[in-house]
Every structure is written in C-alpha cells, then in structure tokens.
Design an enzyme around this catalytic site. Structure first.
Site, PDB file in Angstrom:
ATOM      1  N   SER A   1     -25.925   1.507  25.331  1.00 46.58           N
ATOM      2  CA  SER A   1     -24.890   2.355  26.329  1.00 46.58           C
ATOM      3  C   SER A   1     -25.652   2.567  27.800  1.00 46.58           C
ATOM      4  O   SER A   1     -26.628   3.116  27.632  1.00 46.58           O
ATOM      5  CB  SER A   1     -24.700   3.635  25.499  1.00 46.58           C
ATOM      6  OG  SER A   1     -23.934   3.314  24.206  1.00 46.58           O
TER       7      SER A   1
ATOM      8  N   ARG B   1     -28.003  13.084  23.262  1.00 45.37           N
ATOM      9  CA  ARG B   1     -28.667  12.150  24.034  1.00 45.37           C
ATOM     10  C   ARG B   1     -29.815  12.989  25.167  1.00 45.37           C
ATOM     11  O   ARG B   1     -29.909  12.726  26.093  1.00 45.37           O
ATOM     12  CB  ARG B   1     -27.854  11.304  24.998  1.00 45.37           C
ATOM     13  CG  ARG B   1     -27.003  10.138  24.083  1.00 45.37           C
ATOM     14  CD  ARG B   1     -28.008   9.574  23.391  1.00 45.37           C
ATOM     15  NE  ARG B   1     -27.327   8.218  22.933  1.00 45.37           N
ATOM     16  CZ  ARG B   1     -26.839   8.367  21.516  1.00 45.37           C
ATOM     17  NH1 ARG B   1     -26.784   9.212  20.988  1.00 45.37           N
ATOM     18  NH2 ARG B   1     -25.820   7.334  21.300  1.00 45.37           N
TER      19      ARG B   1
ATOM     20  N   GLU C   1     -27.052   7.297  30.949  1.00 44.40           N
ATOM     21  CA  GLU C   1     -28.112   7.466  29.539  1.00 44.40           C
ATOM     22  C   GLU C   1     -29.230   6.416  29.898  1.00 44.40           C
ATOM     23  O   GLU C   1     -30.426   7.360  29.722  1.00 44.40           O
ATOM     24  CB  GLU C   1     -27.405   6.981  28.292  1.00 44.40           C
ATOM     25  CG  GLU C   1     -28.248   7.135  27.295  1.00 44.40           C
ATOM     26  CD  GLU C   1     -27.675   6.307  26.073  1.00 44.40           C
ATOM     27  OE1 GLU C   1     -26.557   6.657  25.587  1.00 44.40           O
ATOM     28  OE2 GLU C   1     -28.490   5.688  25.510  1.00 44.40           O
TER      29      GLU C   1
HETATM   30  N1  EPU Z   1     -13.775   2.405  23.273  1.00 45.07           N
HETATM   31  C1  EPU Z   1     -12.894   1.627  24.281  1.00 45.07           C
HETATM   32  N2  EPU Z   1     -13.188   0.405  24.970  1.00 45.07           N
HETATM   33  C2  EPU Z   1     -14.785   0.066  24.895  1.00 45.07           C
HETATM   34  C3  EPU Z   1     -15.620   0.566  23.960  1.00 45.07           C
HETATM   35  C4  EPU Z   1     -15.092   1.908  23.011  1.00 45.07           C
HETATM   36  O1  EPU Z   1     -11.716   2.120  24.511  1.00 45.07           O
HETATM   37  O2  EPU Z   1     -14.823  -0.786  25.530  1.00 45.07           O
HETATM   38  C5  EPU Z   1     -13.416   3.576  22.998  1.00 45.07           C
HETATM   39  C6  EPU Z   1     -12.703   3.411  21.562  1.00 45.07           C
HETATM   40  O3  EPU Z   1     -11.519   4.065  21.334  1.00 45.07           O
HETATM   41  C7  EPU Z   1     -13.589   3.910  20.498  1.00 45.07           C
HETATM   42  C8  EPU Z   1     -14.084   4.765  21.379  1.00 45.07           C
HETATM   43  O4  EPU Z   1     -14.278   4.237  22.437  1.00 45.07           O
HETATM   44  O5  EPU Z   1     -12.953   4.422  19.510  1.00 45.07           O
HETATM   45  C9  EPU Z   1     -16.015   5.063  20.832  1.00 45.07           C
HETATM   46  O6  EPU Z   1     -16.528   3.751  20.796  1.00 45.07           O
HETATM   47  P1  EPU Z   1     -17.806   3.378  19.836  1.00 45.07           P
HETATM   48  O7  EPU Z   1     -17.634   3.987  18.277  1.00 45.07           O
HETATM   49  O8  EPU Z   1     -18.094   1.918  20.196  1.00 45.07           O
HETATM   50  O9  EPU Z   1     -19.115   4.494  20.257  1.00 45.07           O
HETATM   51  P2  EPU Z   1     -19.420   4.994  21.670  1.00 45.07           P
HETATM   52  O10 EPU Z   1     -19.079   6.506  21.887  1.00 45.07           O
HETATM   53  O11 EPU Z   1     -18.699   4.069  22.775  1.00 45.07           O
HETATM   54  C10 EPU Z   1     -21.524   5.664  20.858  1.00 45.07           C
HETATM   55  C11 EPU Z   1     -23.134   5.469  21.285  1.00 45.07           C
HETATM   56  C12 EPU Z   1     -23.571   4.298  20.854  1.00 45.07           C
HETATM   57  C13 EPU Z   1     -23.587   4.151  19.247  1.00 45.07           C
HETATM   58  C14 EPU Z   1     -22.108   4.374  18.878  1.00 45.07           C
HETATM   59  C15 EPU Z   1     -21.768   4.447  17.506  1.00 45.07           C
HETATM   60  C16 EPU Z   1     -23.323   7.152  23.538  1.00 45.07           C
HETATM   61  C17 EPU Z   1     -23.640   6.912  24.797  1.00 45.07           C
HETATM   62  N3  EPU Z   1     -23.310   5.785  22.791  1.00 45.07           N
HETATM   63  O12 EPU Z   1     -20.902   4.908  21.478  1.00 45.07           O
HETATM   64  O13 EPU Z   1     -25.067   4.278  21.016  1.00 45.07           O
HETATM   65  O14 EPU Z   1     -23.879   2.992  18.866  1.00 45.07           O
HETATM   66  O15 EPU Z   1     -21.554   5.617  19.488  1.00 45.07           O
HETATM   67  O16 EPU Z   1     -22.015   5.698  16.926  1.00 45.07           O
HETATM   68  O17 EPU Z   1     -23.039   8.195  22.773  1.00 45.07           O
HETATM   69  C18 EPU Z   1     -26.607   3.405  22.569  1.00 45.07           C
HETATM   70  O18 EPU Z   1     -26.724   4.920  22.999  1.00 45.07           O
HETATM   71  O19 EPU Z   1     -27.096   2.562  23.332  1.00 45.07           O
HETATM   72  C19 EPU Z   1     -25.574   3.227  21.856  1.00 45.07           C
HETATM   73  C20 EPU Z   1     -24.972   1.989  21.613  1.00 45.07           C
END
Ligand code: EPU
Length: 334
Positions: free
Chosen positions: A235, A164, A330
C-alpha cells in the site's frame, strides 16, 4: 563495521527504483555495529537512512550514509502453559517469523503472513492486515538512542501505536535504532477471524486453525498484490480516517463508498477513492497503479524514485479535487 562506498539503493528496496545512491553504506551485523553506527557514524552524517527489508521506503536521491540492519535472533524468552514470549532480532524477515510461529502452534500473527520487510520495521508503521496488527502482540521494543548510544526498552504503551503509526515516526524519528522486538503469542491452534473478507474466504472451513488463516492470507495477498518480481512497496497510501459528519456527507453523495467504523471515526478505503478517480491500472512510463489493487503503485521496469513521487502527487491532487480528502503516504519517501 563492514562498509562500502557508492552503493545503489534501488536493488535494496522492494520498489527497485533508480536514482538513489548511498555515498557510504554500512552493514549492521552485531549490537556493537549498531552502537558504532548510532554514536559515531550517524551524528556526523548530514543525512542517513536505515534499511531493513526495504519494503516500505522509496529512496529518491543521493544519501550520505545508509545501513542495512542484519541483527538476527529468534528466541523464546518465556514459556507458560498457554503463552509464549518471543524475542525477534530487527534483521529477521517478518514473514519467516510468522511461518515459525504458525508451525509451532503459536497464535497472534498468522494473519500478518507475507508482509514484506523485517522485524525492525514492523513497529515503525505498526504493520497490520486482516484484523491483526503488531500492537496486539507487542510487549516491548529494544533499541539504541542516537547519538548517546543509550540502550532503551520501550513498552508497547510507550511505543504509542496507532493505525500505521508509532512514536518511531514522531518523537523518536531519526533518533532511535530498533534492534529487537519482543512479542507475546498464545498457544492455540484455532483462529479468531474478524476481518470480513477473510471470513468469506474461509467460508466452509468449520473451525479454522491458525494454519488455515495463514494459508488463506497468503492466497488473498498473492491474488491482490504484485508478485515479488514487480517493484512495489505494498500500500502506497494510508486509508484516510475522517470524522463522522464528514463520512455521513460523503455517504450521501457517494452511496457505494466503503466506510469502516474506526475508534469513533470512520476509515475510508484509499484504494476505492483512487479507483474512482480512474487510476487503477494506469501507467506513466515505467510507473503505474497496479490493476488488481489501486492502493499499490508499481515500478514496471526502470522507473526513477522521483517518477513514483510524481504519480503519487497526481493521485493525491485528483482525490483531493474530487472528494476533498487528503491522502497521506504510508511509504517513507527519502
Ligand atoms: N478497494 C477498491 N479498489 C481497489 C482496492 C480496494 O475499491 O483497487 C476497496 C474495496 O471496497 C475493499 C476495500 O477497498 O473492500 C478494502 O480493500 P482491502 O481489503 O484490499 O484493504 P485495504 O484497506 O486496501 C489494507 C492494508 C493492507 C492490508 C489489507 C488487508 C492499509 C494502507 N493497507 O488495505 O496492507 O493487506 O488492508 O488487511 O491499511 C500494506 O500496508 O502494505 C498492505 C498491503
């Protein structure tokens, strides 16, 4: 160049918050407009803001100058037997470019479906999701230097892409206008699936195609992220990256904490940290934390930009107090 006075910035962003106005607002609809904006408008403005899809920005105050990037192009620059090189104008909607690539049978960005915003914003934060990121396919980024008006093409290396992150957030912040992005895609129907959640969701599909991945990502995102009619910027925070010893001691104290190896360090899940602090689904007036994903702050109605910033600060304080981890936004707060 087309321009108007006193334009409310809220409706031009996906957060749709109140309380931010541009005293002068310009439409960049040609390379000439972009040049004029970079050489004649920005250099004499006390502050300025360039909007694409408005999906990663939270305006909170009155700004002297703002502009909307509307440069369009979607052209094939070069085509080989297995590879295609495509130039995308900064004002193109990213998701529409993904749809186009998938329909043509070009692989490389199918997992970046439904990311809101424009092509011009994509390199700034090196958009990424479900195992793909822009830097995997980006060849070069074209733009205009402020205030000289010099046209410049940066190779992907020169963009210094990170998680990012890119040079556009650092050395070139405020001194460069992105006008086009050129990417290289592969002519291939079958998809490579690396992200565990995506692999699980595709379980049962023997050899997933790029269309399968595209459709699956659309479904996953629609399930977890707010619908377009709810104000948000996806995010709100980045996932924090910590050194191995810090991760090890956190894992000892919190055995269920998700941790992901990342370039010799460990990426933590900001969503998990925020959820553990009890914020998932909370609401303060019209501002809240989305109940299906704790990393997403939402505007349920008529929130001010400053109210979102206040809730974000509350979340950061709680995560710091509980885990000793500093969350970093972000979303770009102006
Ligand atoms: N999780 C929780 N609670 C929540 C949300 C997530 O415990 O409310 C934990 C879960 O364990 C899950 C882990 O977080 O396994 C990862 O969650 P997720 O796969 O949804 O991905 P993220 O790391 O929260 C990132 C990107 C997203 C992208 C997803 C999928 C960033 C800041 N965000 O989210 O990007 O869609 O991976 O690849 O890196 C964005 O940048 O706007 C965005 C939506």
């Amino acid at each position: 160049m087309r321009f108007q006075q006193n334009v409310d910035l809220g409706p031009l962003t996906t957060f749709r918050t109140r309380g931010a106005v541009a005293r002068r607002f310009y439409w960049i609809e040609s390379e000439r407009d972009a040049l004029e904006f970079a050489t004649a408008v920005v250099p004499v403005a006390s502050d300025w803001l360039l909007l694409g899809g408005g999906s990663n920005v939270l305006p909170t105050r009155t700004i002297e100058v703002a502009a909307l990037m509307r440069l369009h192009d979607r052209s094939v620059v070069e085509e080989g037997a297995n590879i295609v090189t495509v130039r995308l104008g900064a004002g193109e909607r990213w998701h529409e470019c993904v749809e186009w690539a998938v329909s043509e049978g070009w692989a490389g960005i199918e997992a970046l479906a439904l990311i809101p915003g424009t092509v011009g914003a994509a390199p700034i934060q090196n958009i990424g999701a479900y195992g793909q990121q822009l830097s995997d396919v980006c060849l070069w980024v074209e733009g205009i230097e402020i205030p000289s008006g010099q046209l410049r093409t940066l190779t992907a290396d020169e963009c210094r892409f990170g998680y990012r992150d890119s040079i556009f957030k650092h050395d070139l912040a405020g001194t460069f206008i992105i006008t086009a992005v050129t990417i290289r895609l592969e002519k291939r129907r079958e998809a490579a699936v690396a992200y565990p959640e995506l692999a699980r969701a595709l379980d049962g599909v023997a050899t997933p195609t790029i269309s399968d991945v595209f459709e699956c990502v659309v479904r996953l995102r629609q399930r977890k992220l707010p619908p377009p009619e709810v104000g948000s910027a996806g995010s709100f925070f980045k996932n924090p990256i910590v050194p191995l010893p810090v991760a090890a001691s956190l894992a000892e104290r919190y055995p269920t904490m998700p941790q992901f190896p990342f370039n010799g360090a460990v990426k933590l899940s900001a969503g998990w940290l925020i959820e553990q602090c009890g914020f998932k689904g909370v609401r303060r007036g019209d501002v809240g934390v989305y109940d299906r994903h704790a990393l997403v702050l939402v505007n349920w109605g008529t929130a001010q930009g400053t109210e979102v910033v206040r809730l974000a600060a509350e979340i950061k304080d709680a995560v710091r107090a509980r885990f000793g981890i500093e969350l970093e936004e972000e979303v770009i707060i102006v």
